[in-house]
Write a protein that holds these residues in place. Sequence first.
Motif, PDB file in Angstrom:
ATOM      1  N   ARG A  46       0.738  -1.250  -0.001  1.00  0.00           N
ATOM      2  CA  ARG A  46       0.017  -0.281  -0.069  1.00  0.00           C
ATOM      3  C   ARG A  46       0.713   1.356   0.068  1.00  0.00           C
ATOM      4  NH1 ARG A  46      -5.082  -0.527   2.334  1.00  0.00           N
ATOM      5  NH2 ARG A  46      -6.026  -2.568   1.725  1.00  0.00           N
ATOM      6  N   GLU A  47       2.100   1.238   0.785  1.00  0.00           N
ATOM      7  CA  GLU A  47       2.731   2.203   0.731  1.00  0.00           C
ATOM      8  C   GLU A  47       3.346   2.772  -0.685  1.00  0.00           C
ATOM      9  OE1 GLU A  47       7.009   3.929   3.010  1.00  0.00           O
ATOM     10  OE2 GLU A  47       5.923   2.077   3.444  1.00  0.00           O
ATOM     11  N   ARG A 105       0.376   4.439  -2.767  1.00  0.00           N
ATOM     12  CA  ARG A 105       0.276   5.571  -2.573  1.00  0.00           C
ATOM     13  C   ARG A 105       1.328   6.783  -3.048  1.00  0.00           C
ATOM     14  NH1 ARG A 105      -3.922   5.769   0.969  1.00  0.00           N
ATOM     15  NH2 ARG A 105      -4.227   3.959   2.262  1.00  0.00           N
ATOM     16  N   GLU A 106       2.755   6.136  -3.091  1.00  0.00           N
ATOM     17  CA  GLU A 106       3.547   7.020  -3.510  1.00  0.00           C
ATOM     18  C   GLU A 106       3.494   7.182  -5.201  1.00  0.00           C
ATOM     19  OE1 GLU A 106       7.267   5.068  -2.772  1.00  0.00           O
ATOM     20  OE2 GLU A 106       7.381   5.418  -0.636  1.00  0.00           O
ATOM     21  N   LEU A 150       0.548   7.195  -6.509  1.00  0.00           N
ATOM     22  CA  LEU A 150      -0.618   7.770  -6.673  1.00  0.00           C
ATOM     23  C   LEU A 150      -0.268   9.338  -6.448  1.00  0.00           C
ATOM     24  CD1 LEU A 150      -3.728   8.112  -6.923  1.00  0.00           C
ATOM     25  CD2 LEU A 150      -4.145   7.875  -4.651  1.00  0.00           C
ATOM     26  N   ASP A 151       0.729   9.749  -5.490  1.00  0.00           N
ATOM     27  CA  ASP A 151       0.919  11.031  -5.343  1.00  0.00           C
ATOM     28  C   ASP A 151       1.732  11.525  -6.492  1.00  0.00           C
ATOM     29  OD1 ASP A 151       0.147  11.204  -2.726  1.00  0.00           O
ATOM     30  OD2 ASP A 151       2.111  10.709  -1.764  1.00  0.00           O
ATOM     31  N   GLU A 195      -7.685   6.356  -8.219  1.00  0.00           N
ATOM     32  CA  GLU A 195      -7.992   6.451  -6.839  1.00  0.00           C
ATOM     33  C   GLU A 195      -9.228   5.793  -6.269  1.00  0.00           C
ATOM     34  OE1 GLU A 195      -7.055   9.205  -5.230  1.00  0.00           O
ATOM     35  OE2 GLU A 195      -6.377  11.019  -6.406  1.00  0.00           O
ATOM     36  N   VAL A 213      -7.683   2.509  -4.792  1.00  0.00           N
ATOM     37  CA  VAL A 213      -7.173   2.950  -3.520  1.00  0.00           C
ATOM     38  C   VAL A 213      -8.309   3.241  -2.538  1.00  0.00           C
ATOM     39  CG1 VAL A 213      -5.764   4.603  -2.172  1.00  0.00           C
ATOM     40  CG2 VAL A 213      -4.993   3.629  -4.596  1.00  0.00           C
ATOM     41  N   ASP A 261      -9.217   1.213   0.772  1.00  0.00           N
ATOM     42  CA  ASP A 261      -9.297   1.976   2.390  1.00  0.00           C
ATOM     43  C   ASP A 261     -10.488   1.655   2.927  1.00  0.00           C
ATOM     44  OD1 ASP A 261      -6.630   2.686   1.970  1.00  0.00           O
ATOM     45  OD2 ASP A 261      -6.984   4.652   1.181  1.00  0.00           O
TER      46      ASP A 261
END
Length: 918
Positions: free
Chosen positions: A645-646, A649-650, A652-653, A675, A678, A682
Amino acid sequence: MSPERPQEQGAATGLSRPGLRGREAELERLRALVEAVRDGEGGAIALLLGEPGIGKTALLREAVSLARAHGFLVSHGRAEELHELAPLASLASGLLHGDPPLLSGTDFADLAGHHDQRIWLVERLAQLIEERSAGRPVLIAVDDVQWADPLSRFALSVMPARLLSSPVLWLLTGREDPELYGQGPLTTTLPLRPLSDTALAELARDVLGGDVPARLEELLDGAGGNPFLAAEMLSGIAGTGADGPEPPERLVLGVRERLADLRPDTLHFLRIGSVLGRAFSLADAAALCGRPASGLSAEVDEALAAALLHDDGERLLFRHDLLRQAVYADLAPSVRRALHREAASRLVAAGRSSVDAVPHLLKSAEPGDTEAIGLLGTAAEDVIAVMPDLAADLAVRALELVPPRAPLAYDVGERAIVALTRAGRYTQARDTGDALLARRPPLDVFARLQCVLGDTLWHLDDVHELTRRTTTALAAVTDPVIRARLTARQALARSRGSDLGAARETGERALAEAERAGDREARVLALWGLGEIALNAGDCAAAVEHHTALSVFDPAFLPEEAVALIHGDDFDAVRRLLRTAGDVPLRLAMLIWAQGTLNMGLGRLDDADADFVTVERLEADLNVPNNLVNSRVNRGLLAMLRGDREAAREHLDVVRTTVADRPNTGNHAAHRFFEAVVADADGDHAAAAELIRSVQRDHPFLRWRLLRPHVVQAVHIALRGGDRKLAEDLAAQAAAHATRNPAVPTAQGTAAHASALVNADHGLLERAVEILLTGPRPLSLAAASADLGRALLASGDAAATPALTRAHDLYAQAGADAEADRVRADLERATSRSGRRTGRLRPRTDQGWDALTASERKVARLIAAGHTNRSAAETLVVSPHTVSTHLASIFRKLAVRSRVHLARIVLAEDDAGTATGD
């Protein structure tokens, strides 16, 4: 001895000696780098930076001597100020002239034959250097790199990092401009500061042959610690005494004094030489002097005797660039401009290329100079394929020289728009075109300008403006070629609209017009547009037909053919196509994108991720990140499958930032889908469903191209978000796609899977699995098997176990650890009644051998066995770029820097019996 002259003494003698006074620390660091590379510590990069005359060349030559003494194969070249337009000239100056040369003439001819493909050329050059370094370490030294031609500069910014695992030492000298050289964390930067008083005193004793009087030490302060200026002053003092002006004026005046003693013809010859550059050919100087080369022997002899020039057997060189600058500075500005202009004309008249003449034109051309405008335009065309930014600068300069109301402005401006677009300077290209259109050109010129601006607007993703402008221009055009191109541009723009039927009609009309006009560009555009329309409409067979015809006509579009075949499940054809692609060094980033898309379909997640990383690296090298959003979306989806997941998210940023910086419709659609995935993971199922709904609503032209591989995931998100209507719409679209593509197993199986989820139909799930078993996509089969197993488990059916087992094994084999663990939990419930247990997947670590993926272990073993990146790629049937990406990841995870260290680790792992099942 001047600190810039070759050293007579061997590399093993003492450090503090003439030419190297005050440079002991820097030389010791260079010695350590040479020894580290020799001893297998990996590659290294060293930058010697400082002002002219500070001693960079002397230090570089000493490092070259050290390397030769340690058995290095040496390439020692120099960049020249007025040769910076010749592609690869700066690197070639050393690569071809060593003893032995690093590259053979045949090698270089092969490279030169593809100089218009920067990425391919640099990769091939890196391969050749890697192969040469397999037997002995290599030093590549380039002096005065601030003058390097753009292609050499590009290579120097890319190759050192590419070859860090090989025993290659890069040593570059240049002015104080560190951003020029592409520095990295493993770069050693040695800024050369002014010499200390002690070092200057030692230098003075070297030159004068004894103690230095106090008055001379005071005079030396005026040299500012610059060893060349100090040596020149001391040489003058030794011959004429200490009286005279202070430096730096002393050097110019000292040179002027030497010139005053020369015959007028020799003085004229030297001034001509200073205009031609530090190094120049006698033939060029003779042409500019208007005399035969044989008639200049007296002038050459006198300049050599005055210690102003040096003859290297091929060219004449000013003994130091500061001497050339002093001669050059003694020319009045108007004389310099006139000489540069005359040099350009003489070089062209002598049969030299526009590339040789352009540096002089840039220093001399004035508005209205039609010859200069033409030569700048020709040079831009000559270099546009390999150095698009330089071509854009030349084309813009040519336009600036055109008088404001001259009709010539439209032709020159058109070339500037094309060059700016090729360089990725889209806003400047559009503004240039709009400024020309504001002059109200004739209708045929108006249409032609709008035609070339079409490519600019396409890259700006302004399809609405592209449609408006092509429609307006078509009403004014009479030229059939321009009409065909405009119509094809219009079709391409409409491929992104909602009425794909009308878009197809436009594309077919464009193709017919292109064939009647016999225009290659229009035909390429029309076929491209028709292929895009077919893909967006979900007509896989038509997409393959058009893109195959396009790639046969223009091999640069081979990646588009591969992607169309992937959509049609013809993976075998894609493999064959990609195996032949190495013979076509075109658009490597897009080829590897196609390879990554194939690997995703094949469930080879590690290889797919490496491919997308490689695409990003190649596009970053070229400064054209066209696929960054889609690459990061794919990498994010892969990270979610793995349970990272980390990392997701990187990614996605990066996607969010990129979309904000460079918005386009396709990027927004891919971004919103990611999006949604993710948000769903979540637990925010309502937000995830709304994001899927927005993709459906706002991006109809891309929704099927985007969601086609992920429609089942989208249906799950819709159902978890409580939006049954959205799920039904998605399932209905999957069914329509299946109807359009009856021969595509994934289309048929996915449609059955989506419908089964909406209708809770076990029979349809079984049917989906049966169909997908005949297709090439293991992850689609795994997803259907997992859903079938869960449904059967809920109903108490013992058939759940084999379905879940298949899903678990497919996910585990692909490296989709998160999905495999989810299925494993269900499988444990199914098998608990019989007492069977399934083994939990061992989580990956971040460092060490266990952190390597299966693909990385294969690469590690091949490299440890002595393979080059190229031969390892051939063994694994992947791109050498992908092997390079894997190798970078291997080195990071194992905390090693060289192939030698890697081989030791592989040997230890194999001996210990810990590396099993790879």
